[in-house]
Scaffold this motif. Structure first.
Motif, PDB file in Angstrom:
ATOM      1  N   GLU A   1      -3.140 -10.366   1.490  1.00 44.42           N
ATOM      2  CA  GLU A   1      -2.741  -9.062   2.032  1.00 44.42           C
ATOM      3  C   GLU A   1      -3.958  -8.245   2.437  1.00 44.42           C
ATOM      4  O   GLU A   1      -3.906  -7.487   3.410  1.00 44.42           O
ATOM      5  CB  GLU A   1      -1.903  -8.300   0.999  1.00 44.42           C
ATOM      6  CG  GLU A   1      -0.516  -8.893   0.792  1.00 44.42           C
ATOM      7  CD  GLU A   1       0.417  -7.921   0.089  1.00 44.42           C
ATOM      8  OE1 GLU A   1       0.074  -6.732  -0.027  1.00 44.42           O
ATOM      9  OE2 GLU A   1       1.494  -8.368  -0.330  1.00 44.42           O
TER      10      GLU A   1
ATOM     11  N   ARG B   1      -4.106  -1.322   0.042  1.00 43.19           N
ATOM     12  CA  ARG B   1      -4.076  -2.711  -0.415  1.00 43.19           C
ATOM     13  C   ARG B   1      -5.238  -2.991  -1.375  1.00 43.19           C
ATOM     14  O   ARG B   1      -5.088  -3.689  -2.374  1.00 43.19           O
ATOM     15  CB  ARG B   1      -4.181  -3.665   0.787  1.00 43.19           C
ATOM     16  CG  ARG B   1      -3.021  -3.643   1.735  1.00 43.19           C
ATOM     17  CD  ARG B   1      -1.851  -4.461   1.222  1.00 43.19           C
ATOM     18  NE  ARG B   1      -1.089  -3.744   0.213  1.00 43.19           N
ATOM     19  CZ  ARG B   1      -0.251  -2.740   0.497  1.00 43.19           C
ATOM     20  NH1 ARG B   1      -0.078  -2.331   1.726  1.00 43.19           N
ATOM     21  NH2 ARG B   1       0.414  -2.138  -0.469  1.00 43.19           N
TER      22      ARG B   1
ATOM     23  N   ARG C   1       7.157   0.269  -0.637  1.00 43.92           N
ATOM     24  CA  ARG C   1       6.048  -0.603  -1.049  1.00 43.92           C
ATOM     25  C   ARG C   1       5.530  -0.202  -2.432  1.00 43.92           C
ATOM     26  O   ARG C   1       5.275  -1.043  -3.281  1.00 43.92           O
ATOM     27  CB  ARG C   1       4.894  -0.531  -0.039  1.00 43.92           C
ATOM     28  CG  ARG C   1       5.145  -1.195   1.299  1.00 43.92           C
ATOM     29  CD  ARG C   1       3.847  -1.398   2.057  1.00 43.92           C
ATOM     30  NE  ARG C   1       3.056  -0.174   2.147  1.00 43.92           N
ATOM     31  CZ  ARG C   1       3.185   0.727   3.114  1.00 43.92           C
ATOM     32  NH1 ARG C   1       4.077   0.546   4.071  1.00 43.92           N
ATOM     33  NH2 ARG C   1       2.414   1.793   3.143  1.00 43.92           N
ATOM     34  N   LYS C   2       5.367   1.106  -2.618  1.00 42.14           N
ATOM     35  CA  LYS C   2       4.778   1.575  -3.872  1.00 42.14           C
ATOM     36  C   LYS C   2       5.705   1.319  -5.061  1.00 42.14           C
ATOM     37  O   LYS C   2       5.266   0.879  -6.127  1.00 42.14           O
ATOM     38  CB  LYS C   2       4.466   3.065  -3.754  1.00 42.14           C
ATOM     39  CG  LYS C   2       3.719   3.638  -4.930  1.00 42.14           C
ATOM     40  CD  LYS C   2       2.339   3.019  -5.107  1.00 42.14           C
ATOM     41  CE  LYS C   2       1.407   3.366  -3.989  1.00 42.14           C
ATOM     42  NZ  LYS C   2       0.030   2.886  -4.249  1.00 42.14           N
TER      43      LYS C   2
ATOM     44  N   ARG D   1      -3.992   2.093   5.072  1.00 39.79           N
ATOM     45  CA  ARG D   1      -3.255   0.964   4.498  1.00 39.79           C
ATOM     46  C   ARG D   1      -4.205  -0.090   3.938  1.00 39.79           C
ATOM     47  O   ARG D   1      -3.885  -0.755   2.949  1.00 39.79           O
ATOM     48  CB  ARG D   1      -2.314   0.362   5.544  1.00 39.79           C
ATOM     49  CG  ARG D   1      -1.102   1.243   5.783  1.00 39.79           C
ATOM     50  CD  ARG D   1      -0.071   0.578   6.653  1.00 39.79           C
ATOM     51  NE  ARG D   1       1.155   1.365   6.704  1.00 39.79           N
ATOM     52  CZ  ARG D   1       2.188   1.082   7.480  1.00 39.79           C
ATOM     53  NH1 ARG D   1       2.145   0.027   8.297  1.00 39.79           N
ATOM     54  NH2 ARG D   1       3.264   1.844   7.464  1.00 39.79           N
TER      55      ARG D   1
ATOM     56  N   GLU E   1       8.868   3.717   4.107  1.00 40.39           N
ATOM     57  CA  GLU E   1       8.266   2.391   3.931  1.00 40.39           C
ATOM     58  C   GLU E   1       7.172   2.431   2.859  1.00 40.39           C
ATOM     59  O   GLU E   1       7.040   1.501   2.057  1.00 40.39           O
ATOM     60  CB  GLU E   1       7.684   1.910   5.264  1.00 40.39           C
ATOM     61  CG  GLU E   1       8.751   1.624   6.317  1.00 40.39           C
ATOM     62  CD  GLU E   1       8.166   1.460   7.713  1.00 40.39           C
ATOM     63  OE1 GLU E   1       6.914   1.550   7.833  1.00 40.39           O
ATOM     64  OE2 GLU E   1       8.933   1.260   8.668  1.00 40.39           O
TER      65      GLU E   1
END
Length: 269
Positions: free
Chosen positions: A8, A32, A158-159, A28, A154
């Motif tokens: 990722e 990551r 994700r979190k 982003r 979104e």
């Protein structure tokens, strides 16, 4: 280079370097980096809670060597087993904050190789360590969420996917407070004792890394079955938190244990 599946961090790095003007892609990437387990190469095996990172100098600055895969670290080191400390990117940034030390990521072993400057490390640590403000307000009405950008939804999705076992579920809803003020709230239901701060911080990070300027989102922790949780469940957008996996047994590899307990971070020596 040893063949390793694309990670990722590789993907986020590629998106970031593809367009220098894309601030969201840069955010982003750092998201990551913060969430990934990283491996810091050491000069020697760990002694107690003291670690001695392997460092090198570049651009008149000191850097620790970090990797997002053990195989990449071993390739760089030149041996199958290397002394290392395993720690989340979040914990690593907070450990290095204020010491004028940067991170050398995946040097020579991956397309995501880059130097993360000490200033960037400090920014990341301060961003992750910022405390949300506590507010008091009497909610008079809850409603379906409206007008929130998809990018925030979104980011929350994700979190919350990383918060396995900290709560049963969460609901995003609109709220009206006594006096007429309106906003949005993410209500966690069935939060385990002691996890409130971690979940609130996760929501704060989702706001930061979604790139929304001056974004605000209230957070509440509710007991399942009470009137308020029933109200938000009727109108809110539901997020299911994953069920935690059973912990695996330790592999006993040297250097594999330090830094994994966030309440006992290693100390630089």
């Amino acid at each position: 280079m040893t063949e390793v599946d694309t990670t990722e961090i590789d993907l986020a790095h590629a998106a970031m370097v593809a367009d220098d003007a894309d601030d969201l892609a840069r955010l982003r990437f750092y998201e990551r980096l913060a969430e990934s387990e990283l491996f810091m190469l050491l000069e020697a095996e760990v002694e107690g809670d003291q670690i001695s990172p392997a460092m090198f100098e570049a651009e008149d600055q000191q850097f620790v060597l970090i990797f997002d895969r053990e195989a990449r670290m071993s390739e760089f080191y030149g041996k199958a087993i290397a002394p290392y400390a395993a720690l989340s990117g979040r914990g690593m940034a907070q450990m290095l904050e204020g010491q004028r030390i940067g991170m050398a990521l995946n040097m020579g072993v991956a397309p995501s190789a880059m130097l993360v400057s000490a200033d960037a490390v400090d920014w990341l640590a301060q961003t992750l360590g910022s405390d949300p403000e506590e507010v008091d307000g009497q909610i008079t009405q809850v409603s379906a969420p409206t007008g929130l950008p998809d990018i925030l939804l979104e980011a929350l999705d994700r979190k919350l996917a990383t918060a396995a076992g900290l709560a049963v579920e969460a609901y995003l809803c609109g709220v009206t407070y006594e006096g007429g003020a309106r906003g949005h709230m993410l209500a966690f239901v069935g939060t385990i004792e002691g996890a409130e701060g971690a979940l609130t911080a996760a929501v704060n990070e989702a706001l930061v890394f979604s790139g929304i300027e001056a974004g605000m989102l209230d957070v509440a922790h509710l007991a399942g079955g009470d009137p308020v949780s029933e109200r938000v469940a009727k109108v809110g957008l539901r997020f299911d938190l994953p069920t935690p996996q059973m912990p695996g047994s330790s592999n006993g590899q040297p250097g594999a244990n330090p830094g994994m307990d966030p309440t006992k971070p290693p100390k630089l020596h």
